[in-house]
Design a protein around this motif. Structure first.
Motif, PDB file in Angstrom:
ATOM      1  N   PHE A 131      29.513  46.301  35.492  1.00 29.99           N
ATOM      2  CA  PHE A 131      30.196  46.275  36.929  1.00 29.99           C
ATOM      3  C   PHE A 131      30.299  44.959  37.270  1.00 29.99           C
ATOM      4  CE2 PHE A 131      29.935  46.712  41.467  1.00 29.99           C
ATOM      5  CZ  PHE A 131      30.565  47.848  41.797  1.00 29.99           C
ATOM      6  N   ALA A 132      29.653  44.106  37.044  1.00 29.45           N
ATOM      7  CA  ALA A 132      29.732  42.801  37.368  1.00 29.45           C
ATOM      8  C   ALA A 132      30.993  41.965  36.509  1.00 29.45           C
ATOM      9  CB  ALA A 132      28.483  41.784  37.068  1.00 29.45           C
ATOM     10  N   PHE A 133      31.130  42.108  35.440  1.00 29.76           N
ATOM     11  CA  PHE A 133      32.165  41.706  34.744  1.00 29.76           C
ATOM     12  C   PHE A 133      33.432  42.146  35.004  1.00 29.76           C
ATOM     13  CE2 PHE A 133      29.099  39.579  31.848  1.00 29.76           C
ATOM     14  CZ  PHE A 133      29.523  38.300  31.785  1.00 29.76           C
ATOM     15  N   LYS A 134      33.517  43.619  35.488  1.00 31.72           N
ATOM     16  CA  LYS A 134      34.709  44.133  36.090  1.00 31.72           C
ATOM     17  C   LYS A 134      35.102  43.632  37.345  1.00 31.72           C
ATOM     18  CE  LYS A 134      34.650  48.536  33.346  1.00 31.72           C
ATOM     19  NZ  LYS A 134      34.449  50.100  33.602  1.00 31.72           N
ATOM     20  N   TYR A 135      34.118  43.292  38.032  1.00 31.55           N
ATOM     21  CA  TYR A 135      34.423  42.624  39.454  1.00 31.55           C
ATOM     22  C   TYR A 135      34.764  41.337  39.245  1.00 31.55           C
ATOM     23  CZ  TYR A 135      33.310  41.961  44.446  1.00 31.55           C
ATOM     24  OH  TYR A 135      33.493  41.879  45.694  1.00 31.55           O
ATOM     25  N   PHE A 136      34.180  40.368  38.330  1.00 36.54           N
ATOM     26  CA  PHE A 136      34.672  39.172  38.199  1.00 36.54           C
ATOM     27  C   PHE A 136      36.292  39.111  37.634  1.00 36.54           C
ATOM     28  CE2 PHE A 136      30.115  37.766  36.392  1.00 36.54           C
ATOM     29  CZ  PHE A 136      29.738  37.488  37.760  1.00 36.54           C
ATOM     30  N   LYS A 137      36.493  40.109  36.728  1.00 35.10           N
ATOM     31  CA  LYS A 137      37.947  40.235  36.319  1.00 35.10           C
ATOM     32  C   LYS A 137      38.755  40.473  37.576  1.00 35.10           C
ATOM     33  CE  LYS A 137      40.943  42.372  32.878  1.00 35.10           C
ATOM     34  NZ  LYS A 137      41.088  43.268  31.750  1.00 35.10           N
ATOM     35  N   ASP A 138      38.377  41.394  38.333  1.00 37.42           N
ATOM     36  CA  ASP A 138      39.335  41.588  39.683  1.00 37.42           C
ATOM     37  C   ASP A 138      39.448  40.457  40.422  1.00 37.42           C
ATOM     38  OD1 ASP A 138      39.274  44.398  38.969  1.00 37.42           O
ATOM     39  OD2 ASP A 138      37.729  44.962  40.258  1.00 37.42           O
ATOM     40  N   TYR A 139      38.949  39.643  40.694  1.00 38.81           N
ATOM     41  CA  TYR A 139      38.791  38.311  41.216  1.00 38.81           C
ATOM     42  C   TYR A 139      38.860  37.136  40.455  1.00 38.81           C
ATOM     43  CZ  TYR A 139      37.578  41.301  45.372  1.00 38.81           C
ATOM     44  OH  TYR A 139      37.684  42.125  46.263  1.00 38.81           O
ATOM     45  N   HIS A 140      39.647  36.949  39.054  1.00 34.41           N
ATOM     46  CA  HIS A 140      39.885  35.996  38.369  1.00 34.41           C
ATOM     47  C   HIS A 140      40.696  35.070  39.041  1.00 34.41           C
ATOM     48  CE1 HIS A 140      43.390  38.419  37.231  1.00 34.41           C
ATOM     49  NE2 HIS A 140      43.928  37.182  37.004  1.00 34.41           N
ATOM     50  N   THR A 141      41.535  35.544  39.769  1.00 35.19           N
ATOM     51  CA  THR A 141      42.669  34.439  40.328  1.00 35.19           C
ATOM     52  C   THR A 141      41.906  33.470  41.290  1.00 35.19           C
ATOM     53  OG1 THR A 141      44.505  36.084  40.212  1.00 35.19           O
ATOM     54  CG2 THR A 141      44.709  34.167  41.793  1.00 35.19           C
ATOM     55  N   TYR A 142      41.019  33.842  42.308  1.00 34.63           N
ATOM     56  CA  TYR A 142      40.182  33.027  42.830  1.00 34.63           C
ATOM     57  C   TYR A 142      39.311  32.161  42.000  1.00 34.63           C
ATOM     58  CZ  TYR A 142      36.309  31.575  45.792  1.00 34.63           C
ATOM     59  OH  TYR A 142      35.162  30.959  46.771  1.00 34.63           O
ATOM     60  N   ALA A 143      38.824  32.566  41.062  1.00 39.15           N
ATOM     61  CA  ALA A 143      38.131  31.606  39.996  1.00 39.15           C
ATOM     62  C   ALA A 143      39.101  30.523  39.521  1.00 39.15           C
ATOM     63  CB  ALA A 143      37.388  32.586  39.035  1.00 39.15           C
ATOM     64  N   GLU A 144      40.339  31.103  39.218  1.00 37.66           N
ATOM     65  CA  GLU A 144      41.376  30.085  38.539  1.00 37.66           C
ATOM     66  C   GLU A 144      41.851  28.999  39.304  1.00 37.66           C
ATOM     67  OE1 GLU A 144      44.226  32.944  37.470  1.00 37.66           O
ATOM     68  OE2 GLU A 144      43.514  33.378  35.768  1.00 37.66           O
ATOM     69  N   CYS A 145      41.852  29.412  40.799  1.00 36.41           N
ATOM     70  CA  CYS A 145      42.425  28.490  41.648  1.00 36.41           C
ATOM     71  C   CYS A 145      40.797  27.247  41.874  1.00 36.41           C
ATOM     72  CB  CYS A 145      42.400  29.212  43.117  1.00 36.41           C
ATOM     73  SG  CYS A 145      44.026  30.109  43.062  1.00 36.41           S
TER      74      CYS A 145
END
Length: 221
Positions: A131-145
């Motif tokens: 569940f955590a990694f799917k959530y991380f993937k959903d918000y990957h754009t934020y992490a990329e920025c």
């Protein structure tokens, strides 16, 4: 959207944030019509401030995809978010503060979604890790920025915020607290490496790796 939101709304539309952070935007889910009170402050005002913080956070992430972080002005952010400078300065001290608060909002939202989906399940379970990694993937754009702007420490601080607020508990012994930070650091490095590498592995693959390591004796929550 209700246009009678105090005096902070300066345009008739929210920022065009399609695919900017996640398919499920905070700005589209805030109930701004409540009239209840919390600590003598109208709940509607609390929600309005929350709405402003969330939309401004999403606007900044959108701008970070288009421009260098240092070149983004307060005017750029307010114009993109559709809020006044008054709303900006009422809620934030700086651009970094926007990103920190937005990260904490994501952590809070993750906790809410997690408890609704898996109430009472162990945090060591494969389902929770996936569940955590799917959530991380959903918000990957934020992490990329954040990574692009050399601000990835905000991700680490956000993970620590989550474990401190929701997992550690009051009066946790020192061993448990440090084991949580150990786990937080591991997740941070796995996540940032995954994002930098183009997320070629699936959330299921990463969840399996973490789950197996956790069950080989690593002391985690």
């Amino acid at each position: 959207m209700n246009k009678n939101i105090n005096i902070t709304i300066t345009t008739d539309s929210k920022p065009d944030i399609t695919n900017t952070v996640s398919d499920s935007m905070f700005c589209n889910t805030i109930d701004i019509n409540s009239t209840k009170t919390i600590d003598n402050e109208p709940a509607s005002q609390i929600k309005q401030n929350s709405f402003a913080r969330q939309c401004i956070g999403e606007a900044l992430v959108q701008l970070m995809r288009e421009k260098e972080f240092e070149s983004i002005s307060v005017t750029d952010i307010c114009k993109t978010a559709g809020f006044s400078r008054m709303a900006y300065y009422r809620n934030f001290h700086s651009k970094n503060d926007i990103l920190v608060q937005y990260m904490n909002m994501l952590a809070d939202k993750f906790r809410t979604d997690l408890m609704e989906t898996y109430p009472g399940i162990s945090s060591k379970s494969y389902e929770i890790i996936l569940f955590a990694f799917k959530y991380f993937k959903d918000y990957h754009t934020y992490a990329e920025c954040l990574i692009k702007a050399n601000l990835s420490s905000i991700l680490q601080d956000g993970l620590n915020y989550y474990f401190d607020r929701y997992v550690a508990g009051t009066g946790s012994d020192i061993g448990r607290r440090y084991s949580l930070y150990y786990y937080s650091g591991a997740l941070f490095n796995i996540y940032t490496t995954w994002v930098k590498g183009g997320m070629k592995e699936s959330p299921e693959e990463l969840a399996q790796i973490v789950y197996k390591r956790m069950n080989k004796g690593i002391q985690t929550p």
